[in-house]
Design an enzyme around this catalytic site. Sequence first.
Site, mmCIF file in Angstrom:
data_model
loop_
_atom_site.group_PDB
_atom_site.id
_atom_site.type_symbol
_atom_site.label_atom_id
_atom_site.label_comp_id
_atom_site.label_asym_id
_atom_site.label_seq_id
_atom_site.Cartn_x
_atom_site.Cartn_y
_atom_site.Cartn_z
ATOM 1 N N GLU A 75 -0.054 -1.134 7.847
ATOM 2 C CA GLU A 75 0.174 0.304 7.906
ATOM 3 C C GLU A 75 0.405 0.808 9.145
ATOM 4 O O GLU A 75 0.071 0.188 10.315
ATOM 5 C CB GLU A 75 -0.926 1.204 6.924
ATOM 6 C CG GLU A 75 -1.119 0.458 5.552
ATOM 7 C CD GLU A 75 -0.185 0.759 4.663
ATOM 8 O OE1 GLU A 75 0.689 1.435 4.957
ATOM 9 O OE2 GLU A 75 -0.367 0.158 3.631
ATOM 10 N N TYR A 235 14.154 -9.162 -13.415
ATOM 11 C CA TYR A 235 12.687 -9.584 -13.113
ATOM 12 C C TYR A 235 12.137 -11.073 -13.494
ATOM 13 O O TYR A 235 12.350 -12.029 -12.638
ATOM 14 C CB TYR A 235 11.829 -8.658 -13.671
ATOM 15 C CG TYR A 235 10.554 -8.558 -12.674
ATOM 16 C CD1 TYR A 235 10.089 -7.590 -11.728
ATOM 17 C CD2 TYR A 235 9.515 -9.600 -12.954
ATOM 18 C CE1 TYR A 235 9.175 -7.704 -11.028
ATOM 19 C CE2 TYR A 235 8.406 -9.515 -12.154
ATOM 20 C CZ TYR A 235 8.428 -8.688 -11.164
ATOM 21 O OH TYR A 235 7.431 -8.967 -10.279
ATOM 22 N N THR A 275 4.662 2.260 -8.201
ATOM 23 C CA THR A 275 3.986 1.741 -6.887
ATOM 24 C C THR A 275 5.362 1.812 -5.738
ATOM 25 O O THR A 275 6.659 1.711 -6.010
ATOM 26 C CB THR A 275 3.441 0.380 -6.893
ATOM 27 O OG1 THR A 275 4.362 -0.580 -6.878
ATOM 28 C CG2 THR A 275 2.239 0.338 -7.920
HETATM 29 P P1 NAD Z 1 2.115 -1.999 -3.082
HETATM 30 O O1 NAD Z 1 3.650 -1.761 -2.081
HETATM 31 O O2 NAD Z 1 1.517 -0.632 -3.369
HETATM 32 O O3 NAD Z 1 1.223 -2.724 -2.105
HETATM 33 C C1 NAD Z 1 1.488 -3.873 -1.314
HETATM 34 C C2 NAD Z 1 0.036 -3.929 -0.305
HETATM 35 O O4 NAD Z 1 0.624 -5.092 0.762
HETATM 36 C C3 NAD Z 1 0.015 -2.932 0.826
HETATM 37 O O5 NAD Z 1 -1.453 -2.842 0.802
HETATM 38 C C4 NAD Z 1 0.788 -3.364 1.986
HETATM 39 O O6 NAD Z 1 0.117 -2.827 3.167
HETATM 40 C C5 NAD Z 1 0.470 -4.800 1.982
HETATM 41 N N1 NAD Z 1 1.296 -5.520 2.815
HETATM 42 C C6 NAD Z 1 2.649 -5.760 2.715
HETATM 43 N N2 NAD Z 1 3.142 -6.620 3.688
HETATM 44 C C7 NAD Z 1 2.110 -6.989 4.393
HETATM 45 C C8 NAD Z 1 1.924 -7.734 5.596
HETATM 46 N N3 NAD Z 1 2.825 -8.515 6.161
HETATM 47 N N4 NAD Z 1 0.543 -8.117 6.036
HETATM 48 C C9 NAD Z 1 -0.440 -7.449 5.399
HETATM 49 N N5 NAD Z 1 -0.384 -6.525 4.420
HETATM 50 C C10 NAD Z 1 0.999 -6.338 3.859
HETATM 51 O O7 NAD Z 1 2.725 -3.069 -4.256
HETATM 52 P P2 NAD Z 1 1.975 -3.134 -5.511
HETATM 53 O O8 NAD Z 1 3.013 -2.776 -6.672
HETATM 54 O O9 NAD Z 1 0.572 -2.797 -5.881
HETATM 55 O O10 NAD Z 1 2.255 -4.837 -5.450
HETATM 56 C C11 NAD Z 1 1.133 -5.641 -5.602
HETATM 57 C C12 NAD Z 1 0.980 -6.894 -6.361
HETATM 58 O O11 NAD Z 1 1.273 -6.382 -7.731
HETATM 59 C C13 NAD Z 1 2.603 -7.810 -6.398
HETATM 60 O O12 NAD Z 1 2.201 -9.110 -6.360
HETATM 61 C C14 NAD Z 1 3.384 -7.130 -7.418
HETATM 62 O O13 NAD Z 1 4.441 -7.998 -7.725
HETATM 63 C C15 NAD Z 1 2.134 -7.173 -8.446
HETATM 64 N N6 NAD Z 1 2.574 -6.295 -9.548
HETATM 65 C C16 NAD Z 1 3.037 -4.826 -9.470
HETATM 66 C C17 NAD Z 1 3.396 -4.419 -10.644
HETATM 67 C C18 NAD Z 1 4.059 -2.798 -10.600
HETATM 68 O O14 NAD Z 1 4.511 -2.510 -11.592
HETATM 69 N N7 NAD Z 1 3.889 -2.252 -9.468
HETATM 70 C C19 NAD Z 1 3.017 -4.797 -11.941
HETATM 71 C C20 NAD Z 1 2.889 -6.224 -12.107
HETATM 72 C C21 NAD Z 1 2.313 -6.917 -10.965
#
Ligand code: NAD
Length: 396
Positions: A75, A235, A275
Amino acid sequence: MIVAPKIRGFICTTAHPEGCAKHVAEQIAVVKSRGLIPNGPKKVLVIGSSTGYGLSSRIAAAFGAGASTMGVFFERAGEEDRTATAGWYNTAAFEKAAQAEGLYARSFNGDAFSDAVKAEVIEAIKADLGQVDCVIYSLASPRRTDPKTGEVYKSVLKPIGETYTNKNLNTTTGVVNEVSIEPAQGDDIPQTVAVMGGEDWEMWMDALQAANVLAPGVQTVSYSYIGPEVTWPIYKNGTIGKAKEDLERVQRALDAKLAPLNGKAWVSVNKALVTQASSAIPVVPLYISLLYKVMKAQGTHEDTIEQMDRLFRDRLYNGNPQPDEAGRIRVDDWEMEAGVQSLVGQRWTEVNTDNLSEYGDFAGYQASFLRLFGFGLEGVDYAADTNPVVAIPSLG
Ligand code: NAD
């Protein structure tokens, strides 16, 4: 400065410090209202802990189970004339709330894909916690630098084999139109797998295990999505789906590696939610708008915090994880319920720009999106001058 949302496509380039803090406080309140999670985790590492599912995981572990938490994220801090990213403010608020309750919390801002950050976190675990008993892997990133070769991999959201054409929602204007996405080419698939697949999860777990900082009985979870057939070309059967398949390969490998510790690796399939990561996927925001309407009407709608509370409380730590035939945890169960899906599917064929507010919850979609950046929260004075420079206590 007065902070207002600045939306560029599916990104908001500003974030509100007090609004993000309120968003975190509301999530903490949800978890607390459900009482303590009996036999919950005690020392938890969350990789990707600042927003979305990772932030909610950290909140559920800390405020549901009283766990000490370490969080890793990427961040940007605020400056006098520029706001921080939402994940920065979220973490500042999380740590302050944890401290107020005497809960240990330490954060690391850096590239989780790098060897250096892994080494730093391992040293911190040794120094402060000894071992961790739960590791949540919740990174979502468009690129990853290979720690061994320095190669930069880029992930793409594309169908495989043929062009995919379907309805799409412009989340700024509310216009429902059609989008066509060209299929993956060249090395799009291996590149996407290298970013969003399981390799880095396995590197983390290997490094943690080699350093002897995993406690007996450790559980580790990575997050996935499956969703309805209408989104499969982009997806489940697309480039990102290949990466998610790779997570399952790594889950099985980790199960074997963790066996001497009586440990367990999981893939948890979570619900589609707004998200920062999901708003970038074509087609999905329209599906989410229709889904929210149906699930809210049924009273089964959950946000990331309710999902992660249920994951910890009802699956990971109650002795009954209810895995599916492939061994995955399914907290997308209410989303995938037949009645919900048939109604969403029917509305999918009928939805257009004019009837979107009748069939879908576009207002709810937009409100959820703004909340991710701390906007639209009750009790926050958005007209007031606010200081964008906020410290995360453990980062000094
Ligand atoms: P998000 O974008 O809200 O969160 C991503 C996180 O990863 C953040 O904390 C960010 O700071 C961190 N991050 C990114 N690159 C980084 C790096 N290089 N080093 C350190 N930290 C890093 O995303 P999200 O939607 O919460 O996704 C998280 C997981 O959940 C993913 O695997 C996603 O596929 C999965 N998921 C999401 C959904 C949805 O609908 N949003 C549904 C099912 C599963």
